[in-house]
Design a protein around this motif. Structure first.
Motif, PDB file in Angstrom:
ATOM      1  N   MET A   1       0.877  -1.259  -0.114  1.00 15.90           N
ATOM      2  CA  MET A   1       0.043  -0.061  -0.024  1.00 15.90           C
ATOM      3  C   MET A   1       1.081   1.375   0.013  1.00 15.90           C
ATOM      4  SD  MET A   1      -2.866   1.307   2.751  1.00 15.90           S
ATOM      5  CE  MET A   1      -3.844  -0.056   2.356  1.00 15.90           C
ATOM      6  N   MET A   2       0.575   2.288  -0.766  1.00 14.63           N
ATOM      7  CA  MET A   2       1.253   3.402  -0.952  1.00 14.63           C
ATOM      8  C   MET A   2       1.190   4.365   0.171  1.00 14.63           C
ATOM      9  SD  MET A   2       1.033   6.381  -3.974  1.00 14.63           S
ATOM     10  CE  MET A   2      -0.513   6.984  -3.240  1.00 14.63           C
ATOM     11  N   ALA A   3       2.151   5.047   0.935  1.00 14.89           N
ATOM     12  CA  ALA A   3       2.317   5.501   2.004  1.00 14.89           C
ATOM     13  C   ALA A   3       1.279   6.983   1.649  1.00 14.89           C
ATOM     14  CB  ALA A   3       3.537   6.072   2.436  1.00 14.89           C
ATOM     15  N   ALA A   4       0.606   7.442   2.501  1.00  9.84           N
ATOM     16  CA  ALA A   4      -0.030   8.752   2.628  1.00  9.84           C
ATOM     17  C   ALA A   4       0.668   9.846   2.008  1.00  9.84           C
ATOM     18  CB  ALA A   4      -0.866   8.922   3.867  1.00  9.84           C
ATOM     19  N   ILE A   5      -0.074  10.482   1.090  1.00 10.41           N
ATOM     20  CA  ILE A   5       0.715  11.600   0.415  1.00 10.41           C
ATOM     21  C   ILE A   5       0.666  12.938   1.313  1.00 10.41           C
ATOM     22  CG2 ILE A   5       0.553  13.284  -1.570  1.00 10.41           C
ATOM     23  CD1 ILE A   5      -0.903  10.615  -2.832  1.00 10.41           C
ATOM     24  N   ARG A   6       1.831  13.514   1.735  1.00 11.55           N
ATOM     25  CA  ARG A   6       1.936  14.499   2.753  1.00 11.55           C
ATOM     26  C   ARG A   6       1.571  15.838   1.971  1.00 11.55           C
ATOM     27  NH1 ARG A   6       7.729  13.201   4.558  1.00 11.55           N
ATOM     28  NH2 ARG A   6       7.791  13.116   2.478  1.00 11.55           N
ATOM     29  N   VAL A   7       0.524  16.610   2.402  1.00 10.83           N
ATOM     30  CA  VAL A   7      -0.054  17.683   1.631  1.00 10.83           C
ATOM     31  C   VAL A   7       0.337  18.784   2.472  1.00 10.83           C
ATOM     32  CG1 VAL A   7      -2.133  18.735   0.668  1.00 10.83           C
ATOM     33  CG2 VAL A   7      -1.881  16.407   0.776  1.00 10.83           C
ATOM     34  N   GLY A   8       0.884  19.945   1.666  1.00 12.90           N
ATOM     35  CA  GLY A   8       0.906  21.561   2.437  1.00 12.90           C
ATOM     36  C   GLY A   8      -0.190  22.205   1.409  1.00 12.90           C
ATOM     37  N   LEU A   9      -0.949  23.197   2.255  1.00 13.38           N
ATOM     38  CA  LEU A   9      -1.764  23.943   1.623  1.00 13.38           C
ATOM     39  C   LEU A   9      -1.169  25.361   1.841  1.00 13.38           C
ATOM     40  CD1 LEU A   9      -4.473  24.600   0.474  1.00 13.38           C
ATOM     41  CD2 LEU A   9      -5.387  24.406   2.792  1.00 13.38           C
ATOM     42  N   ALA A  10      -0.918  26.308   0.403  1.00 10.29           N
ATOM     43  CA  ALA A  10      -0.664  27.559   0.641  1.00 10.29           C
ATOM     44  C   ALA A  10      -1.672  28.287   0.463  1.00 10.29           C
ATOM     45  CB  ALA A  10       0.394  27.686  -0.501  1.00 10.29           C
ATOM     46  N   GLY A  11      -2.344  28.918   1.468  1.00 10.61           N
ATOM     47  CA  GLY A  11      -3.345  29.992   1.495  1.00 10.61           C
ATOM     48  C   GLY A  11      -4.444  29.569   2.139  1.00 10.61           C
ATOM     49  N   TYR A  12      -5.281  30.121   3.087  1.00  9.63           N
ATOM     50  CA  TYR A  12      -6.177  29.591   3.929  1.00  9.63           C
ATOM     51  C   TYR A  12      -7.356  30.755   4.042  1.00  9.63           C
ATOM     52  CZ  TYR A  12      -8.444  26.577   7.471  1.00  9.63           C
ATOM     53  OH  TYR A  12      -9.019  25.786   8.106  1.00  9.63           O
ATOM     54  N   GLY A  13      -7.571  31.505   2.869  1.00 13.27           N
ATOM     55  CA  GLY A  13      -8.750  32.323   2.694  1.00 13.27           C
ATOM     56  C   GLY A  13      -9.872  31.382   2.332  1.00 13.27           C
ATOM     57  N   LEU A  14     -10.862  31.702   1.533  1.00 12.63           N
ATOM     58  CA  LEU A  14     -12.224  31.152   1.495  1.00 12.63           C
ATOM     59  C   LEU A  14     -11.615  29.729   0.716  1.00 12.63           C
ATOM     60  CD1 LEU A  14     -15.182  30.633   0.868  1.00 12.63           C
ATOM     61  CD2 LEU A  14     -15.160  31.869  -1.097  1.00 12.63           C
ATOM     62  N   GLY A  15     -10.828  29.906  -0.366  1.00 14.37           N
ATOM     63  CA  GLY A  15     -10.436  28.512  -1.071  1.00 14.37           C
ATOM     64  C   GLY A  15      -9.711  27.633  -0.161  1.00 14.37           C
ATOM     65  N   GLY A  16      -8.800  27.741   0.506  1.00 16.57           N
ATOM     66  CA  GLY A  16      -8.196  27.042   1.390  1.00 16.57           C
ATOM     67  C   GLY A  16      -8.917  26.598   2.664  1.00 16.57           C
ATOM     68  N   ARG A  17      -9.566  27.150   2.991  1.00 22.56           N
ATOM     69  CA  ARG A  17     -10.346  26.809   4.415  1.00 22.56           C
ATOM     70  C   ARG A  17     -11.751  26.100   4.020  1.00 22.56           C
ATOM     71  NH1 ARG A  17     -14.853  29.108   6.012  1.00 22.56           N
ATOM     72  NH2 ARG A  17     -14.598  31.089   4.513  1.00 22.56           N
ATOM     73  N   ALA A  18     -12.431  26.706   2.955  1.00 20.94           N
ATOM     74  CA  ALA A  18     -13.804  25.982   2.486  1.00 20.94           C
ATOM     75  C   ALA A  18     -13.756  24.986   1.596  1.00 20.94           C
ATOM     76  CB  ALA A  18     -14.757  27.038   2.311  1.00 20.94           C
ATOM     77  N   PHE A  19     -12.736  24.998   0.653  1.00 18.86           N
ATOM     78  CA  PHE A  19     -12.707  24.082  -0.427  1.00 18.86           C
ATOM     79  C   PHE A  19     -11.796  23.020  -0.133  1.00 18.86           C
ATOM     80  CE2 PHE A  19     -15.033  27.453  -2.423  1.00 18.86           C
ATOM     81  CZ  PHE A  19     -15.984  26.775  -3.439  1.00 18.86           C
ATOM     82  N   HIS A  20     -10.369  23.310  -0.089  1.00 20.47           N
ATOM     83  CA  HIS A  20      -9.315  22.590  -0.316  1.00 20.47           C
ATOM     84  C   HIS A  20      -9.205  21.939   1.070  1.00 20.47           C
ATOM     85  CE1 HIS A  20      -7.883  23.681  -3.972  1.00 20.47           C
ATOM     86  NE2 HIS A  20      -7.910  25.052  -3.925  1.00 20.47           N
ATOM     87  N   ALA A  21      -8.972  22.428   2.183  1.00 23.50           N
ATOM     88  CA  ALA A  21      -8.606  21.689   3.436  1.00 23.50           C
ATOM     89  C   ALA A  21      -9.693  20.569   3.849  1.00 23.50           C
ATOM     90  CB  ALA A  21      -8.642  22.884   4.666  1.00 23.50           C
TER      91      ALA A  21
END
Length: 338
Positions: A1-21
């Motif tokens: 099984m592939m290890a979990a992909i470690r994600v960094g999120l740049a930006g935490y406005g509406l897009g980062g907070r409500a969509f991506h995260a």
């Protein structure tokens, strides 16, 4: 099984907070380990400088949800550091920047894709199924509108008038992408852009007419419409489909709903569209549930080498080219060949 992909999120406005995260956290195989933001975020390591996050050796995938003019330098830094990259639309602010990122991703063997999430809106999924089924017949007119009433300017980079700002870059990126998925690249484009609100700097109105032989696809957005036009209105030889309202996923996410919860993406029946036959009979068409999670599931598959990216960056690059042509068309007051 592939290890979990470690994600960094740049930006935490509406897009980062409500969509991506929330979408990243709900996707098996992804682990959100750090966020570049000045805001405190529960259950996440934060870092002030997004460029430092792009260089962080603990990150496998960088998701970029920052002001449009920063997309290119952040994505370039992340690709050069050997990371996979997801970029919010618009892909970049010029086609030259987009071409450079595509070439760099290919040279480094990294996945690069664009968060064109509106491909997974329930209303668009419904329209696409109708078009592909042939039920509407030969479509001669397609109108896609996205209206708001927002008289006051936001205290945001989106209204500041900088590079890559304005309604055409913002909502136009979605509408152009949807139009090309339905009908392919147009033969010609005619555009009208305007700044209509007092004190506004960036364009807050546009109308684009895409030419496909005799077919016309009209894309429109305005910030001064209190009674929105239909989101979709398609008219063909076998009937018309008209649909009001916006996909419910954004409002649900912004309200704190989890994207893997029961009923997520299901639209209220009162917003379902209607099919009208030439003889006048009317049928309600149930909206297919939206599924933003499909994007990040596709990211996992692409990084694992089992599928292409969920959005081909070449598609978003073509969308940027049409935005550039639209701005030129509006400035010159003429229709331009594509």
């Amino acid at each position: 099984m592939m290890a979990a992909i470690r994600v960094g999120l740049a930006g935490y406005g509406l897009g980062g907070r409500a969509f991506h995260a929330p979408l990243i956290r709900a996707t098996p195989g992804l682990d959100l380990v750090a966020i570049a933001t000045m805001k405190p975020v529960p259950d996440a390591r934060t870092i002030a400088d997004p460029m430092a996050l792009a260089a962080d050796p603990d990150i496998d995938l960088l998701v970029i949800s920052t002001p449009n003019e920063t997309h290119f330098p952040l994505a370039r830094a992340a690709l050069e550091a050997g990371k996979h990259v997801v970029i919010d639309k618009p892909f970049a602010v010029t086609t030259d920047e987009a071409d450079g990122l595509v070439a760099l991703a290919k040279a480094r063997g990294r996945m690069l894709t664009v968060f064109q999430n509106r491909r997974w809106d329930g209303d668009f999924l419904t329209v696409r199924e109708l078009v592909e089924s042939g039920r509407l017949g030969d479509i001669m007119l397609c109108e896609m509108s996205w209206d708001r009433f927002r008289l006051d300017l936001r205290d945001s980079w989106k209204d500041a008038g900088g590079e890559g700002t304005g309604l055409l870059f913002d909502l136009g990126s979605h509408l152009i992408d949807q139009a090309m998925l339905l009908f392919g690249p147009p033969e010609a484009i005619a555009a009208d852009l305007a700044v209509q609100r007092p004190q506004a700097i960036a364009d807050d109105y546009f109308s684009l007419t895409l030419h496909y032989g005799a077919r016309r696809v009209v894309l429109g957005c305005s910030t001064l419409v209190a009674a929105p036009r239909p989101r979709f209105a398609l008219h063909g030889a076998r009937g018309s489909f008209v649909k009001h309202g916006l996909d419910p996923q954004e409002a649900a996410l912004n309200g704190g709903a989890t994207p893997d919860g029961a009923g997520f993406g299901v639209e209220e029946a009162r917003w379902h569209g209607t099919f009208t036959a030439p003889e006048g009979s009317v049928e309600t068409i149930e909206t297919i549930p939206g599924r933003y999670l499909a994007f990040y599931a596709g990211v996992v598959e692409a990084i694992a080498g089992r599928a292409p990216p969920p959005v081909d960056p070449a598609d978003s690059r073509e969308g940027l080219r049409l935005i550039e042509l639209a701005r030129r068309s509006a400035a010159e007051g003429r229709t331009l060949a594509c």
